[in-house]
Design a protein around this motif. Structure first.
Motif, PDB file in Angstrom:
ATOM      1  N   ASP A 115     -10.053  -4.844   7.382  1.00  0.00           N
ATOM      2  CA  ASP A 115      -9.785  -6.205   6.920  1.00  0.00           C
ATOM      3  C   ASP A 115      -9.408  -7.121   8.067  1.00  0.00           C
ATOM      4  O   ASP A 115      -9.873  -8.268   8.143  1.00  0.00           O
ATOM      5  CB  ASP A 115      -8.650  -6.191   5.888  1.00  0.00           C
ATOM      6  CG  ASP A 115      -9.094  -5.670   4.536  1.00  0.00           C
ATOM      7  OD1 ASP A 115     -10.308  -5.512   4.327  1.00  0.00           O
ATOM      8  OD2 ASP A 115      -8.213  -5.411   3.688  1.00  0.00           O
ATOM      9  N   GLN A 175      -2.762 -12.339   7.086  1.00  0.00           N
ATOM     10  CA  GLN A 175      -2.533 -12.783   5.720  1.00  0.00           C
ATOM     11  C   GLN A 175      -1.509 -11.919   4.988  1.00  0.00           C
ATOM     12  O   GLN A 175      -1.325 -10.732   5.283  1.00  0.00           O
ATOM     13  CB  GLN A 175      -3.863 -12.803   4.965  1.00  0.00           C
ATOM     14  CG  GLN A 175      -4.860 -13.809   5.544  1.00  0.00           C
ATOM     15  CD  GLN A 175      -6.193 -13.788   4.821  1.00  0.00           C
ATOM     16  OE1 GLN A 175      -6.288 -13.390   3.665  1.00  0.00           O
ATOM     17  NE2 GLN A 175      -7.244 -14.224   5.508  1.00  0.00           N
ATOM     18  N   HIS A 177      -1.352 -10.451   2.224  1.00  0.00           N
ATOM     19  CA  HIS A 177      -1.714  -9.238   1.490  1.00  0.00           C
ATOM     20  C   HIS A 177      -1.490  -7.977   2.322  1.00  0.00           C
ATOM     21  O   HIS A 177      -1.280  -6.892   1.771  1.00  0.00           O
ATOM     22  CB  HIS A 177      -3.157  -9.307   0.997  1.00  0.00           C
ATOM     23  CG  HIS A 177      -4.210  -9.159   2.045  1.00  0.00           C
ATOM     24  ND1 HIS A 177      -4.656  -7.920   2.485  1.00  0.00           N
ATOM     25  CD2 HIS A 177      -4.918 -10.084   2.752  1.00  0.00           C
ATOM     26  CE1 HIS A 177      -5.589  -8.083   3.403  1.00  0.00           C
ATOM     27  NE2 HIS A 177      -5.768  -9.379   3.592  1.00  0.00           N
ATOM     28  N   HIS A 178      -1.523  -8.100   3.657  1.00  0.00           N
ATOM     29  CA  HIS A 178      -1.261  -6.935   4.510  1.00  0.00           C
ATOM     30  C   HIS A 178       0.178  -6.459   4.326  1.00  0.00           C
ATOM     31  O   HIS A 178       0.438  -5.257   4.157  1.00  0.00           O
ATOM     32  CB  HIS A 178      -1.509  -7.288   5.976  1.00  0.00           C
ATOM     33  CG  HIS A 178      -2.947  -7.444   6.328  1.00  0.00           C
ATOM     34  ND1 HIS A 178      -3.760  -6.363   6.625  1.00  0.00           N
ATOM     35  CD2 HIS A 178      -3.727  -8.549   6.440  1.00  0.00           C
ATOM     36  CE1 HIS A 178      -4.978  -6.800   6.902  1.00  0.00           C
ATOM     37  NE2 HIS A 178      -4.980  -8.125   6.793  1.00  0.00           N
ATOM     38  N   GLU A 180       2.152  -7.117   1.777  1.00  0.00           N
ATOM     39  CA  GLU A 180       2.353  -6.683   0.400  1.00  0.00           C
ATOM     40  C   GLU A 180       1.814  -5.275   0.181  1.00  0.00           C
ATOM     41  O   GLU A 180       2.444  -4.458  -0.506  1.00  0.00           O
ATOM     42  CB  GLU A 180       1.666  -7.669  -0.545  1.00  0.00           C
ATOM     43  CG  GLU A 180       2.329  -9.041  -0.587  1.00  0.00           C
ATOM     44  CD  GLU A 180       1.593 -10.025  -1.464  1.00  0.00           C
ATOM     45  OE1 GLU A 180       2.247 -10.915  -2.031  1.00  0.00           O
ATOM     46  OE2 GLU A 180       0.348  -9.898  -1.574  1.00  0.00           O
ATOM     47  N   GLU A 181       0.661  -4.978   0.767  1.00  0.00           N
ATOM     48  CA  GLU A 181       0.087  -3.636   0.615  1.00  0.00           C
ATOM     49  C   GLU A 181       0.948  -2.593   1.316  1.00  0.00           C
ATOM     50  O   GLU A 181       1.190  -1.504   0.778  1.00  0.00           O
ATOM     51  CB  GLU A 181      -1.336  -3.604   1.168  1.00  0.00           C
ATOM     52  CG  GLU A 181      -2.058  -2.292   0.915  1.00  0.00           C
ATOM     53  CD  GLU A 181      -3.508  -2.318   1.362  1.00  0.00           C
ATOM     54  OE1 GLU A 181      -4.220  -1.335   1.074  1.00  0.00           O
ATOM     55  OE2 GLU A 181      -3.930  -3.298   2.002  1.00  0.00           O
TER      56      GLU A 181
END
Length: 241
Positions: A115, A175, A177-178, A180-181
Protein backbone atom coordinates in the motif's frame (compact mmCIF):
# COMPACT_ATOMS: atom_id res chain seq x y z
CA UNK A 1 17.60 3.95 33.66
CA UNK A 2 16.31 2.31 30.47
CA UNK A 3 17.45 3.24 26.97
CA UNK A 4 15.26 4.30 24.04
CA UNK A 5 16.57 4.13 20.45
CA UNK A 6 15.15 6.84 18.14
CA UNK A 7 14.70 6.13 14.41
CA UNK A 8 14.12 9.01 11.97
CA UNK A 9 12.01 9.10 8.81
CA UNK A 10 12.87 9.13 5.11
CA UNK A 11 15.65 11.60 4.23
CA UNK A 12 15.69 12.73 7.83
CA UNK A 13 18.60 12.47 10.26
CA UNK A 14 19.51 12.30 13.93
CA UNK A 15 19.13 16.11 14.17
CA UNK A 16 15.50 16.11 12.98
CA UNK A 17 13.02 17.84 15.24
CA UNK A 18 10.81 14.74 15.08
CA UNK A 19 13.53 12.99 17.11
CA UNK A 20 14.97 15.80 19.22
CA UNK A 21 11.60 16.83 20.65
CA UNK A 22 10.52 13.40 21.97
CA UNK A 23 14.06 12.33 22.89
CA UNK A 24 14.31 15.53 24.94
CA UNK A 25 11.07 14.63 26.68
CA UNK A 26 12.47 11.28 27.74
CA UNK A 27 15.90 12.67 28.62
CA UNK A 28 14.23 15.22 30.90
CA UNK A 29 12.44 12.31 32.58
CA UNK A 30 15.78 10.60 33.27
CA UNK A 31 15.85 8.07 30.41
CA UNK A 32 18.95 7.31 28.39
CA UNK A 33 18.32 8.13 24.72
CA UNK A 34 20.27 7.51 21.53
CA UNK A 35 19.69 9.10 18.12
CA UNK A 36 21.59 7.99 15.03
CA UNK A 37 21.60 8.24 11.23
CA UNK A 38 20.28 5.32 9.24
CA UNK A 39 22.40 4.13 6.34
CA UNK A 40 22.37 6.51 3.36
CA UNK A 41 21.18 9.33 5.63
CA UNK A 42 22.89 12.22 7.40
CA UNK A 43 26.47 11.46 8.42
CA UNK A 44 26.08 7.70 8.16
CA UNK A 45 27.75 5.40 5.66
CA UNK A 46 26.57 5.48 2.06
CA UNK A 47 25.44 1.98 1.18
CA UNK A 48 23.78 2.44 -2.22
CA UNK A 49 22.27 5.94 -1.71
CA UNK A 50 18.81 4.43 -1.94
CA UNK A 51 16.04 4.14 0.62
CA UNK A 52 14.41 0.74 1.01
CA UNK A 53 11.57 1.69 3.34
CA UNK A 54 13.00 -0.30 6.23
CA UNK A 55 13.86 -3.45 4.28
CA UNK A 56 17.59 -2.92 4.91
CA UNK A 57 17.47 -0.13 7.48
CA UNK A 58 16.04 -2.38 10.21
CA UNK A 59 19.50 -3.96 10.47
CA UNK A 60 20.86 -0.58 11.58
CA UNK A 61 18.34 -0.52 14.43
CA UNK A 62 19.45 -3.98 15.53
CA UNK A 63 23.11 -2.90 15.30
CA UNK A 64 22.45 0.01 17.67
CA UNK A 65 20.51 -2.33 19.96
CA UNK A 66 23.46 -4.75 20.08
CA UNK A 67 25.91 -1.87 20.58
CA UNK A 68 24.02 -0.70 23.68
CA UNK A 69 24.25 -4.19 25.17
CA UNK A 70 27.90 -4.69 24.29
CA UNK A 71 29.26 -1.19 24.94
CA UNK A 72 26.87 0.37 27.47
CA UNK A 73 26.03 -2.73 29.51
CA UNK A 74 22.33 -2.27 28.79
CA UNK A 75 19.98 -5.24 29.11
CA UNK A 76 17.55 -6.11 26.35
CA UNK A 77 14.60 -5.86 28.75
CA UNK A 78 15.42 -2.19 29.31
CA UNK A 79 15.77 -1.03 25.68
CA UNK A 80 12.84 0.45 23.77
CA UNK A 81 12.34 1.74 20.23
CA UNK A 82 10.79 4.96 18.95
CA UNK A 83 10.16 5.66 15.26
CA UNK A 84 8.40 8.24 13.11
CA UNK A 85 7.11 7.73 9.57
CA UNK A 86 9.60 5.48 7.73
CA UNK A 87 11.45 5.23 11.03
CA UNK A 88 8.30 3.77 12.57
CA UNK A 89 8.07 1.24 9.75
CA UNK A 90 11.75 0.41 10.20
CA UNK A 91 11.40 0.07 13.98
CA UNK A 92 8.35 -2.15 13.53
CA UNK A 93 10.22 -4.46 11.19
CA UNK A 94 13.14 -4.70 13.63
CA UNK A 95 10.70 -5.38 16.46
CA UNK A 96 8.99 -8.14 14.47
CA UNK A 97 12.29 -9.86 13.67
CA UNK A 98 13.99 -9.58 17.07
CA UNK A 99 12.01 -10.73 20.11
CA UNK A 100 14.58 -9.16 22.44
CA UNK A 101 13.07 -5.74 21.73
CA UNK A 102 10.50 -5.17 24.46
CA UNK A 103 8.65 -1.97 23.59
CA UNK A 104 8.06 0.14 20.49
CA UNK A 105 6.40 3.54 19.95
CA UNK A 106 5.20 3.99 16.35
CA UNK A 107 4.32 7.55 15.30
CA UNK A 108 2.71 8.00 11.86
CA UNK A 109 4.15 4.76 10.52
CA UNK A 110 2.98 2.51 7.73
CA UNK A 111 1.74 -1.04 8.08
CA UNK A 112 1.51 -2.46 4.57
CA UNK A 113 4.48 -2.18 2.20
CA UNK A 114 2.42 -2.77 -0.94
CA UNK A 115 0.00 0.00 0.00
CA UNK A 116 2.67 2.53 0.94
CA UNK A 117 4.54 2.07 -2.35
CA UNK A 118 1.36 2.87 -4.30
CA UNK A 119 0.36 5.72 -1.97
CA UNK A 120 3.82 7.26 -2.12
CA UNK A 121 3.65 7.29 -5.92
CA UNK A 122 0.28 9.03 -5.72
CA UNK A 123 1.63 11.53 -3.16
CA UNK A 124 4.55 12.39 -5.47
CA UNK A 125 2.21 12.85 -8.43
CA UNK A 126 2.99 9.63 -10.33
CA UNK A 127 0.38 7.17 -11.67
CA UNK A 128 -0.34 4.44 -9.14
CA UNK A 129 -0.13 1.70 -11.78
CA UNK A 130 3.63 2.15 -11.57
CA UNK A 131 3.57 0.47 -8.15
CA UNK A 132 4.07 -3.16 -9.23
CA UNK A 133 6.54 -2.04 -11.89
CA UNK A 134 8.54 -0.12 -9.29
CA UNK A 135 8.68 -3.11 -6.97
CA UNK A 136 9.82 -5.31 -9.85
CA UNK A 137 12.42 -2.74 -10.94
CA UNK A 138 13.80 -2.65 -7.40
CA UNK A 139 14.35 -6.39 -7.49
CA UNK A 140 16.06 -6.26 -10.90
CA UNK A 141 18.17 -3.09 -10.71
CA UNK A 142 19.07 -3.00 -7.03
CA UNK A 143 18.44 -6.55 -5.87
CA UNK A 144 16.04 -5.06 -3.32
CA UNK A 145 12.72 -6.67 -2.44
CA UNK A 146 10.62 -3.75 -1.22
CA UNK A 147 7.90 -6.05 0.09
CA UNK A 148 10.03 -8.66 1.86
CA UNK A 149 9.15 -7.45 5.36
CA UNK A 150 5.92 -5.85 6.51
CA UNK A 151 5.75 -3.55 9.56
CA UNK A 152 2.32 -5.02 10.29
CA UNK A 153 4.02 -8.29 11.24
CA UNK A 154 5.13 -6.55 14.43
CA UNK A 155 1.51 -6.28 15.53
CA UNK A 156 0.89 -10.00 15.16
CA UNK A 157 4.02 -11.03 17.06
CA UNK A 158 3.78 -8.90 20.21
CA UNK A 159 3.40 -11.70 22.72
CA UNK A 160 4.04 -10.23 26.15
CA UNK A 161 5.82 -7.18 24.75
CA UNK A 162 4.49 -3.61 24.40
CA UNK A 163 3.39 -1.35 21.53
CA UNK A 164 2.03 2.20 21.27
CA UNK A 165 0.52 3.36 17.95
CA UNK A 166 0.14 7.10 17.31
CA UNK A 167 -1.35 8.74 14.21
CA UNK A 168 -2.92 12.07 13.28
CA UNK A 169 -6.34 11.77 11.68
CA UNK A 170 -5.54 14.19 8.85
CA UNK A 171 -2.20 12.68 7.83
CA UNK A 172 -1.81 12.82 4.03
CA UNK A 173 1.75 11.47 3.74
CA UNK A 174 1.08 8.18 5.55
CA UNK A 175 -2.64 7.68 5.60
CA UNK A 176 -4.53 6.97 8.80
CA UNK A 177 -5.60 3.48 7.77
CA UNK A 178 -2.02 2.26 8.35
CA UNK A 179 -2.16 3.23 12.02
CA UNK A 180 -5.66 1.88 12.43
CA UNK A 181 -4.70 -1.48 10.93
CA UNK A 182 -1.59 -1.71 13.10
CA UNK A 183 -3.68 -0.93 16.17
CA UNK A 184 -6.43 -3.42 15.31
CA UNK A 185 -4.01 -6.31 14.75
CA UNK A 186 -1.94 -5.40 17.82
CA UNK A 187 -5.02 -5.26 20.03
CA UNK A 188 -6.01 -8.72 18.80
CA UNK A 189 -2.59 -10.24 19.49
CA UNK A 190 -1.14 -8.39 22.48
CA UNK A 191 -1.90 -8.84 26.14
CA UNK A 192 -4.55 -6.59 27.63
CA UNK A 193 -2.92 -3.32 28.67
CA UNK A 194 0.25 -3.91 26.65
CA UNK A 195 -1.07 -2.21 23.51
CA UNK A 196 -2.24 1.40 23.37
CA UNK A 197 -3.36 3.54 20.44
CA UNK A 198 -3.85 7.28 20.07
CA UNK A 199 -5.62 8.83 17.08
CA UNK A 200 -6.35 12.56 17.19
CA UNK A 201 -7.10 15.48 14.91
CA UNK A 202 -3.77 17.17 14.31
CA UNK A 203 -2.78 19.93 11.86
CA UNK A 204 -0.10 22.55 12.44
CA UNK A 205 0.10 25.75 10.45
CA UNK A 206 3.08 27.99 9.80
CA UNK A 207 4.00 31.13 7.87
CA UNK A 208 6.21 30.49 4.82
CA UNK A 209 6.57 34.19 3.94
CA UNK A 210 3.96 34.09 1.21
CA UNK A 211 1.07 33.09 3.39
CA UNK A 212 0.24 30.19 5.66
CA UNK A 213 0.98 26.55 4.96
CA UNK A 214 0.15 23.44 6.96
CA UNK A 215 1.35 19.92 7.64
CA UNK A 216 -0.37 16.93 9.14
CA UNK A 217 2.39 14.31 9.20
CA UNK A 218 4.14 13.49 12.51
CA UNK A 219 2.32 16.45 14.01
CA UNK A 220 0.86 15.30 17.32
CA UNK A 221 4.08 16.09 19.19
CA UNK A 222 3.64 19.71 18.03
CA UNK A 223 -0.11 20.16 18.37
CA UNK A 224 -0.59 18.17 21.58
CA UNK A 225 2.85 18.55 23.14
CA UNK A 226 1.93 18.19 26.80
CA UNK A 227 -0.25 15.15 26.28
CA UNK A 228 2.34 13.62 23.96
CA UNK A 229 5.01 13.92 26.65
CA UNK A 230 2.77 12.43 29.32
CA UNK A 231 1.85 9.46 27.15
CA UNK A 232 5.42 8.90 25.93
CA UNK A 233 7.06 8.98 29.35
CA UNK A 234 4.27 6.87 30.83
CA UNK A 235 4.53 4.22 28.15
CA UNK A 236 8.26 3.65 28.44
CA UNK A 237 8.16 3.89 32.23
CA UNK A 238 5.57 1.12 32.37
CA UNK A 239 7.09 -1.09 29.68
CA UNK A 240 10.81 -0.82 30.48
CA UNK A 241 11.06 -0.22 34.24
Amino acid sequence: MPWVIFVHGIRGCKSSGELLIPSGMLANAGFNVIVFDLRDHGESSIDDDRVSGGQDEWKDVRAVFDWLIEEKNATSENIGLFGTSMGAGTAAIAYSLDVRMQAVWLDSGYADMGDIVVEELEFQGYPIWLGPAGIFAGKISAGQNLIEYYPLDAASEIGERHMYVVHGNQDKRVQLHHGEEMCEVAMANGLEGNVECWFEDSVYRYDVGKGMDSDEHVSLMLTHTGEYETRLVGFFTESLM
